[in-house]
Design a protein around this motif. Structure first.
Motif, PDB file in Angstrom:
ATOM      1  N   ARG A   1      42.760 -63.521 -16.521  1.00  0.00           N
ATOM      2  CA  ARG A   1      42.313 -62.154 -16.781  1.00  0.00           C
ATOM      3  C   ARG A   1      41.962 -61.913 -18.246  1.00  0.00           C
ATOM      4  O   ARG A   1      41.821 -60.780 -18.682  1.00  0.00           O
ATOM      5  CB  ARG A   1      43.381 -61.161 -16.336  1.00  0.00           C
ATOM      6  CG  ARG A   1      43.776 -61.342 -14.879  1.00  0.00           C
ATOM      7  CD  ARG A   1      44.815 -60.315 -14.464  1.00  0.00           C
ATOM      8  NE  ARG A   1      45.458 -60.699 -13.217  1.00  0.00           N
ATOM      9  CZ  ARG A   1      46.384 -59.978 -12.612  1.00  0.00           C
ATOM     10  NH1 ARG A   1      46.787 -58.855 -13.156  1.00  0.00           N
ATOM     11  NH2 ARG A   1      46.919 -60.390 -11.491  1.00  0.00           N
ATOM     12  N   LEU A   2      41.884 -62.979 -19.018  1.00  0.00           N
ATOM     13  CA  LEU A   2      41.551 -62.830 -20.429  1.00  0.00           C
ATOM     14  C   LEU A   2      40.137 -62.288 -20.573  1.00  0.00           C
ATOM     15  O   LEU A   2      39.195 -62.787 -19.959  1.00  0.00           O
ATOM     16  CB  LEU A   2      41.653 -64.189 -21.128  1.00  0.00           C
ATOM     17  CG  LEU A   2      41.465 -64.214 -22.642  1.00  0.00           C
ATOM     18  CD1 LEU A   2      42.583 -63.455 -23.345  1.00  0.00           C
ATOM     19  CD2 LEU A   2      41.419 -65.665 -23.121  1.00  0.00           C
ATOM     20  N   ARG A   3      39.977 -61.256 -21.385  1.00  0.00           N
ATOM     21  CA  ARG A   3      38.688 -60.595 -21.548  1.00  0.00           C
ATOM     22  C   ARG A   3      37.927 -61.043 -22.792  1.00  0.00           C
ATOM     23  O   ARG A   3      36.710 -61.075 -22.796  1.00  0.00           O
ATOM     24  CB  ARG A   3      38.886 -59.077 -21.642  1.00  0.00           C
ATOM     25  CG  ARG A   3      39.328 -58.418 -20.365  1.00  0.00           C
ATOM     26  CD  ARG A   3      39.553 -56.936 -20.617  1.00  0.00           C
ATOM     27  NE  ARG A   3      39.891 -56.251 -19.382  1.00  0.00           N
ATOM     28  CZ  ARG A   3      38.998 -55.797 -18.526  1.00  0.00           C
ATOM     29  NH1 ARG A   3      37.720 -55.956 -18.760  1.00  0.00           N
ATOM     30  NH2 ARG A   3      39.381 -55.181 -17.424  1.00  0.00           N
ATOM     31  N   GLU A   4      38.634 -61.326 -23.877  1.00  0.00           N
ATOM     32  CA  GLU A   4      37.947 -61.518 -25.149  1.00  0.00           C
ATOM     33  C   GLU A   4      38.702 -62.513 -26.014  1.00  0.00           C
ATOM     34  O   GLU A   4      39.932 -62.549 -26.015  1.00  0.00           O
ATOM     35  CB  GLU A   4      37.827 -60.173 -25.876  1.00  0.00           C
ATOM     36  CG  GLU A   4      37.030 -60.244 -27.161  1.00  0.00           C
ATOM     37  CD  GLU A   4      36.916 -58.873 -27.825  1.00  0.00           C
ATOM     38  OE1 GLU A   4      36.136 -58.755 -28.774  1.00  0.00           O
ATOM     39  OE2 GLU A   4      37.623 -57.939 -27.377  1.00  0.00           O
ATOM     40  N   LEU A   5      37.956 -63.297 -26.756  1.00  0.00           N
ATOM     41  CA  LEU A   5      38.520 -64.211 -27.739  1.00  0.00           C
ATOM     42  C   LEU A   5      38.121 -63.731 -29.130  1.00  0.00           C
ATOM     43  O   LEU A   5      36.975 -63.344 -29.351  1.00  0.00           O
ATOM     44  CB  LEU A   5      37.990 -65.629 -27.516  1.00  0.00           C
ATOM     45  CG  LEU A   5      38.334 -66.293 -26.188  1.00  0.00           C
ATOM     46  CD1 LEU A   5      37.491 -67.536 -25.982  1.00  0.00           C
ATOM     47  CD2 LEU A   5      39.806 -66.651 -26.137  1.00  0.00           C
ATOM     48  N   THR A   6      39.049 -63.735 -30.042  1.00  0.00           N
ATOM     49  CA  THR A   6      38.744 -63.392 -31.431  1.00  0.00           C
ATOM     50  C   THR A   6      39.221 -64.520 -32.330  1.00  0.00           C
ATOM     51  O   THR A   6      40.087 -65.307 -31.960  1.00  0.00           O
ATOM     52  CB  THR A   6      39.417 -62.076 -31.853  1.00  0.00           C
ATOM     53  OG1 THR A   6      40.834 -62.208 -31.697  1.00  0.00           O
ATOM     54  CG2 THR A   6      38.916 -60.917 -31.014  1.00  0.00           C
ATOM     55  N   LEU A   7      38.653 -64.585 -33.508  1.00  0.00           N
ATOM     56  CA  LEU A   7      38.933 -65.679 -34.429  1.00  0.00           C
ATOM     57  C   LEU A   7      39.201 -65.115 -35.818  1.00  0.00           C
ATOM     58  O   LEU A   7      38.456 -64.264 -36.311  1.00  0.00           O
ATOM     59  CB  LEU A   7      37.735 -66.633 -34.464  1.00  0.00           C
ATOM     60  CG  LEU A   7      37.889 -67.938 -35.243  1.00  0.00           C
ATOM     61  CD1 LEU A   7      38.955 -68.815 -34.607  1.00  0.00           C
ATOM     62  CD2 LEU A   7      36.551 -68.678 -35.273  1.00  0.00           C
ATOM     63  N   ALA A   8      40.264 -65.593 -36.445  1.00  0.00           N
ATOM     64  CA  ALA A   8      40.570 -65.154 -37.804  1.00  0.00           C
ATOM     65  C   ALA A   8      39.464 -65.583 -38.760  1.00  0.00           C
ATOM     66  O   ALA A   8      38.876 -66.659 -38.598  1.00  0.00           O
ATOM     67  CB  ALA A   8      41.906 -65.735 -38.253  1.00  0.00           C
ATOM     68  N   GLN A   9      39.187 -64.748 -39.730  1.00  0.00           N
ATOM     69  CA  GLN A   9      38.168 -65.075 -40.715  1.00  0.00           C
ATOM     70  C   GLN A   9      38.561 -66.317 -41.500  1.00  0.00           C
ATOM     71  O   GLN A   9      39.731 -66.559 -41.773  1.00  0.00           O
ATOM     72  CB  GLN A   9      37.952 -63.905 -41.675  1.00  0.00           C
ATOM     73  CG  GLN A   9      37.302 -62.705 -41.026  1.00  0.00           C
ATOM     74  CD  GLN A   9      37.001 -61.611 -42.028  1.00  0.00           C
ATOM     75  OE1 GLN A   9      37.427 -61.674 -43.184  1.00  0.00           O
ATOM     76  NE2 GLN A   9      36.265 -60.609 -41.611  1.00  0.00           N
ATOM     77  N   GLY A  10      37.549 -67.108 -41.837  1.00  0.00           N
ATOM     78  CA  GLY A  10      37.782 -68.270 -42.672  1.00  0.00           C
ATOM     79  C   GLY A  10      38.182 -69.524 -41.920  1.00  0.00           C
ATOM     80  O   GLY A  10      38.540 -70.525 -42.551  1.00  0.00           O
ATOM     81  N   SER A  11      38.113 -69.498 -40.584  1.00  0.00           N
ATOM     82  CA  SER A  11      38.477 -70.690 -39.822  1.00  0.00           C
ATOM     83  C   SER A  11      37.487 -71.813 -40.117  1.00  0.00           C
ATOM     84  O   SER A  11      36.273 -71.634 -40.031  1.00  0.00           O
ATOM     85  CB  SER A  11      38.483 -70.406 -38.321  1.00  0.00           C
ATOM     86  OG  SER A  11      38.671 -71.602 -37.597  1.00  0.00           O
ATOM     87  N   ALA A  12      38.014 -72.975 -40.444  1.00  0.00           N
ATOM     88  CA  ALA A  12      37.169 -74.132 -40.717  1.00  0.00           C
ATOM     89  C   ALA A  12      36.993 -75.013 -39.493  1.00  0.00           C
ATOM     90  O   ALA A  12      36.188 -75.941 -39.508  1.00  0.00           O
ATOM     91  CB  ALA A  12      37.786 -74.959 -41.845  1.00  0.00           C
ATOM     92  N   SER A  13      37.733 -74.724 -38.420  1.00  0.00           N
ATOM     93  CA  SER A  13      37.736 -75.603 -37.254  1.00  0.00           C
ATOM     94  C   SER A  13      36.981 -75.044 -36.058  1.00  0.00           C
ATOM     95  O   SER A  13      36.520 -75.807 -35.206  1.00  0.00           O
ATOM     96  CB  SER A  13      39.185 -75.889 -36.821  1.00  0.00           C
ATOM     97  OG  SER A  13      39.898 -76.510 -37.855  1.00  0.00           O
ATOM     98  N   PHE A  14      36.848 -73.711 -35.978  1.00  0.00           N
ATOM     99  CA  PHE A  14      36.288 -73.086 -34.784  1.00  0.00           C
ATOM    100  C   PHE A  14      35.262 -72.023 -35.156  1.00  0.00           C
ATOM    101  O   PHE A  14      35.212 -71.549 -36.288  1.00  0.00           O
ATOM    102  CB  PHE A  14      37.395 -72.436 -33.947  1.00  0.00           C
ATOM    103  CG  PHE A  14      38.523 -73.357 -33.612  1.00  0.00           C
ATOM    104  CD1 PHE A  14      38.385 -74.321 -32.630  1.00  0.00           C
ATOM    105  CD2 PHE A  14      39.728 -73.274 -34.291  1.00  0.00           C
ATOM    106  CE1 PHE A  14      39.418 -75.181 -32.317  1.00  0.00           C
ATOM    107  CE2 PHE A  14      40.784 -74.122 -33.993  1.00  0.00           C
ATOM    108  CZ  PHE A  14      40.623 -75.082 -32.995  1.00  0.00           C
ATOM    109  N   LYS A  15      34.478 -71.652 -34.143  1.00  0.00           N
ATOM    110  CA  LYS A  15      33.599 -70.495 -34.265  1.00  0.00           C
ATOM    111  C   LYS A  15      33.490 -69.839 -32.895  1.00  0.00           C
ATOM    112  O   LYS A  15      33.755 -70.468 -31.867  1.00  0.00           O
ATOM    113  CB  LYS A  15      32.214 -70.887 -34.794  1.00  0.00           C
ATOM    114  CG  LYS A  15      31.368 -71.697 -33.817  1.00  0.00           C
ATOM    115  CD  LYS A  15      29.984 -71.962 -34.398  1.00  0.00           C
ATOM    116  CE  LYS A  15      29.096 -72.717 -33.416  1.00  0.00           C
ATOM    117  NZ  LYS A  15      27.744 -72.935 -33.961  1.00  0.00           N
TER     118      LYS A  15
END
Length: 200
Positions: A1-15
């Motif tokens: 039921r996960l709706r959204e993924l967010t990413l912390a600013q400055g991640s060097a590994s993901f987008k």
């Protein structure tokens, strides 16, 4: 039921790739599609440059097996499902259970350069002719034809057990697989490939 993924600013590994179909987690260089929210829209185009779809990346995306048990703004989610997936020409690998319980796909058009199809890549939990969890079940959908390209060198056990594939076609030049009466066989034509088998 996960709706959204967010990413912390400055991640060097993901987008995160944002689109009208939702947001999808990728490796920073875009070569690996890692995960998408379970509550996903009905169609998605994997972007060019993607080389690998990770294990369970689309696992159960709006699967019918969630039936009336999932809620969407207070209303039961029934009859939704990832119906259409478009793969890029750059794709080499579809991981284990990458589209597990994505039971509503109407076609599986694999790219010519694909090399690896993981165990239960297009699989499901139930192997008895219906798909579902608990009392929720329905007949397996039929897919007309799946073409295995000349570069495919590995197909995992139960890779297509969500569906009844009417015909497999193997392109000329494939050193690992062939077909016999529309069934997928090892290259020597003696052993049927266990695309509907149970998980190891």
């Amino acid at each position: 039921r996960l709706r959204e993924l967010t990413l912390a600013q400055g991640s060097a590994s993901f987008k995160i790739e944002e689109s009208e179909d939702g947001n999808v987690l990728f490796s920073a260089d875009g070569s690996e599609l890692i995960a998408c929210p379970g509550l996903f829209h009905s169609s998605y185009t994997v972007p060019e440059g993607t080389i690998r779809i990770r294990d369970r990346a689309f696992n159960g995306s709006y699967s019918e097996s969630i039936g009336g048990s999932a809620q969407n703004d207070g209303h039961a989610v029934v009859g939704y499902g990832l119906v259409e997936i478009t793969f890029p020409s750059t794709l080499k690998k579809i991981g284990d259970a990458a589209f597990f319980e994505c039971n509503r796909l109407k076609a599986i058009d694999l790219p010519a350069g694909l090399e690896y199809i993981g165990m239960q890549a297009f699989g499901s939990t139930d192997l008895t002719g219906t798909i579902g969890l608990g009392s929720i079940g329905f007949e397996k959908d039929a897919i007309g034809k799946v073409t295995i390209g000349k570069n495919v060198r590995w197909i995992g056990q139960g890779a297509f057990n969500s569906f009844e594939v009417k015909e497999f076609v193997v392109e000329k030049g494939n050193w690992h697989y062939t077909t016999k009466n529309g069934r997928l066989m090892t290259r020597d034509g003696r052993t049927e490939v266990d695309v509907y088998g149970e998980r190891a």
